[in-house]
Design a protein around this motif. Structure first.
Motif, PDB file in Angstrom:
ATOM      1  N   TYR A  40    -114.405 -30.821 -54.047  1.00 24.42           N
ATOM      2  CA  TYR A  40    -112.785 -30.826 -53.964  1.00 24.42           C
ATOM      3  C   TYR A  40    -112.330 -29.806 -53.089  1.00 24.42           C
ATOM      4  O   TYR A  40    -112.750 -28.969 -52.373  1.00 24.42           O
ATOM      5  N   ILE A  41    -110.937 -30.010 -53.139  1.00 24.57           N
ATOM      6  CA  ILE A  41    -110.317 -29.120 -52.268  1.00 24.57           C
ATOM      7  C   ILE A  41    -108.951 -28.623 -52.653  1.00 24.57           C
ATOM      8  O   ILE A  41    -108.334 -29.234 -53.687  1.00 24.57           O
ATOM      9  N   SER A  42    -108.669 -27.279 -52.458  1.00 23.01           N
ATOM     10  CA  SER A  42    -107.412 -26.747 -52.989  1.00 23.01           C
ATOM     11  C   SER A  42    -106.808 -25.972 -51.861  1.00 23.01           C
ATOM     12  O   SER A  42    -107.584 -25.463 -50.832  1.00 23.01           O
ATOM     13  N   PHE A  43    -105.342 -26.136 -51.731  1.00 20.10           N
ATOM     14  CA  PHE A  43    -104.523 -25.418 -50.559  1.00 20.10           C
ATOM     15  C   PHE A  43    -103.946 -24.170 -51.027  1.00 20.10           C
ATOM     16  O   PHE A  43    -103.500 -24.121 -52.161  1.00 20.10           O
ATOM     17  N   HIS A  44    -103.978 -23.494 -50.247  1.00 29.07           N
ATOM     18  CA  HIS A  44    -103.245 -22.205 -50.271  1.00 29.07           C
ATOM     19  C   HIS A  44    -102.009 -22.099 -49.977  1.00 29.07           C
ATOM     20  O   HIS A  44    -101.373 -22.336 -48.837  1.00 29.07           O
ATOM     21  N   GLY A  45    -100.775 -22.136 -50.872  1.00 29.49           N
ATOM     22  CA  GLY A  45     -99.390 -22.114 -50.668  1.00 29.49           C
ATOM     23  C   GLY A  45     -98.786 -21.054 -50.254  1.00 29.49           C
ATOM     24  O   GLY A  45     -99.269 -19.734 -50.061  1.00 29.49           O
ATOM     25  N   SER A  46     -97.626 -21.137 -49.747  1.00 26.72           N
ATOM     26  CA  SER A  46     -96.884 -19.890 -49.197  1.00 26.72           C
ATOM     27  C   SER A  46     -96.677 -18.737 -50.298  1.00 26.72           C
ATOM     28  O   SER A  46     -96.191 -17.744 -49.708  1.00 26.72           O
ATOM     29  N   ASP A  47     -96.790 -19.213 -51.563  1.00 23.66           N
ATOM     30  CA  ASP A  47     -96.405 -18.097 -52.646  1.00 23.66           C
ATOM     31  C   ASP A  47     -97.663 -17.504 -52.839  1.00 23.66           C
ATOM     32  O   ASP A  47     -97.626 -16.783 -53.883  1.00 23.66           O
ATOM     33  N   GLY A  48     -98.657 -17.731 -52.159  1.00 20.96           N
ATOM     34  CA  GLY A  48    -100.173 -17.053 -52.344  1.00 20.96           C
ATOM     35  C   GLY A  48    -100.957 -17.819 -53.503  1.00 20.96           C
ATOM     36  O   GLY A  48    -102.261 -17.255 -53.744  1.00 20.96           O
ATOM     37  N   LYS A  49    -100.578 -18.830 -53.938  1.00 23.95           N
ATOM     38  CA  LYS A  49    -101.241 -19.396 -55.133  1.00 23.95           C
ATOM     39  C   LYS A  49    -102.059 -20.334 -54.344  1.00 23.95           C
ATOM     40  O   LYS A  49    -101.437 -21.217 -53.705  1.00 23.95           O
ATOM     41  N   TRP A  50    -102.987 -21.039 -55.163  1.00 22.46           N
ATOM     42  CA  TRP A  50    -103.990 -22.038 -54.764  1.00 22.46           C
ATOM     43  C   TRP A  50    -103.402 -23.472 -55.649  1.00 22.46           C
ATOM     44  O   TRP A  50    -103.070 -23.430 -56.822  1.00 22.46           O
ATOM     45  N   SER A  51    -103.405 -24.506 -55.020  1.00 24.38           N
ATOM     46  CA  SER A  51    -102.796 -25.528 -55.725  1.00 24.38           C
ATOM     47  C   SER A  51    -104.079 -26.185 -56.740  1.00 24.38           C
ATOM     48  O   SER A  51    -105.144 -25.912 -56.529  1.00 24.38           O
TER      49      SER A  51
END
Length: 325
Positions: free
Chosen positions: A235-246
């Motif tokens: 799996y993959i999760s992206f780090h958002g500009s809000d500091g949270k992981w997608s």
């Protein structure tokens, strides 16, 4: 033994098929990838050396090996100079190539006993995080224990190192639930801070083997978020500009299969990923009649159901999420 408890913790289910990705390439069949168990590829920045773990099927004897590439050929692996005496596994090289981290059951103090831990009423080799540092002499130094809360519980697995020194890993800790979760120990001037759990969703899901992008833009891991094609997928999760992981997404294409996929590690090229998979070359029946020699040769080959190391390209997925390097 880590992987045995891991596999038991994952449920089998079917998932959706997404966009295409480049077909995988078995890494150095018969040399690196063999009929034994190979996991956790760690490639040096120049791409010419790979460290990996080889073990028996029961994973009671894990050792870190090293192979060097000359052109397209990989050398016969040798036991890494810092391994061979203890239950050593899961090497990971820092992006600058100056440190190699690994986990081991070796005693923290000289003369001590090997680490042992317990989960679900079963005992198995414990693990602490260690590293070796590259020396001016062109060799690795002596193993150094990573002190601090990162090693609490002796159940730390599959380290992955960001360019800023942050260490991502999977572990069973008090806030993990019944299974394993992914954590980060942030690098500070005074050492590593206490690990923080990465928020990827319900802790009822098992999450293992993080592979962090050096810039921490995305993280790969092995698990089952309810749509796995097999025992575990990547799996993959992206780090958002809000500091949270997608919300985690199962990687599309051939990187996942009905078999077990674990230990993703970003390579040195954009989109390059190394994983371990026990996908096999299933015979079709009736088959051409085997004699003893052909049977033994086939059963000892890399795709006999043992774990092998595969190389994939996920650049299309990264580009779909706005990354281009």
């Amino acid at each position: 033994m880590r992987s045995s408890t891991y596999i038991l913790a994952i449920t089998l289910s079917l998932g959706l098929v997404g966009a295409t990705a480049m077909a995988g390439e078995l890494l150095a069949p018969g040399v690196v990838s063999t009929g034994l168990q190979e996991t956790s590829a760690a490639v040096t920045p120049d791409g010419k050396t790979v460290y990996f773990m080889r073990s028996d099927f029961a994973e009671k004897d894990d050792t870190i090996l090293v192979s060097h590439r000359d052109g397209k050929q990989w050398s016969v692996p040798e036991v890494a100079p810092f391994s061979g005496r203890w239950h050593d596994s899961e090497p990971a090289i820092s992006p600058d190539g100056k440190r190699l981290y690994f986990v081991s059951n070796r005693p923290v103090q000289d003369g001590g006993s090997a680490l042992v831990t317990e989960l679900g009423g079963k005992q198995f080799p414990g693990t602490n995080l260690w590293y070796v540092e590259w020396q001016p002499s062109g060799k690795w130094g002596e193993p150094v224990h990573v002190d601090g809360a990162i090693n609490d519980g002796a159940q730390i697995y599959n380290p992955s190192i960001a360019a800023n020194g942050n260490i991502y890993f999977s572990a069973h800790r008090p806030d993990s639930g019944k299974l394993y979760q992914i954590y980060v120990a942030r690098h500070t001037p005074s050492g590593y801070a206490a690990p923080e759990r990465i928020e990827l969703g319900d802790v009822a899901q098992n999450r293992m083997d993080p592979g962090i992008d050096p810039e921490e833009r995305y993280i790969l891991y092995a698990g089952n978020e309810g749509d796995s094609l097999g025992s575990a997928d990547i799996y993959i999760s992206f780090h958002g500009s809000d500091g949270k992981w997608s919300k985690p997404e199962r990687l599309p294409g051939d990187i996942n299969s009905a078999a077990l996929e674990i230990a993703p590690a970003p390579g040195r090229l954009f989109g390059e990923v190394y994983i371990s998979s026990n996908r096999s070359d299933t015979p079709r029946f009736p088959k051409e009649r085997d004699d003893l020699r052909s049977l033994q040769r086939r059963l000892a080959s890399p795709e006999n159901g043992s774990r092998n190391i595969w190389r994939f390209d996920i650049s299309l997925t990264l580009k779909d999420h706005g990354l281009d390097h």
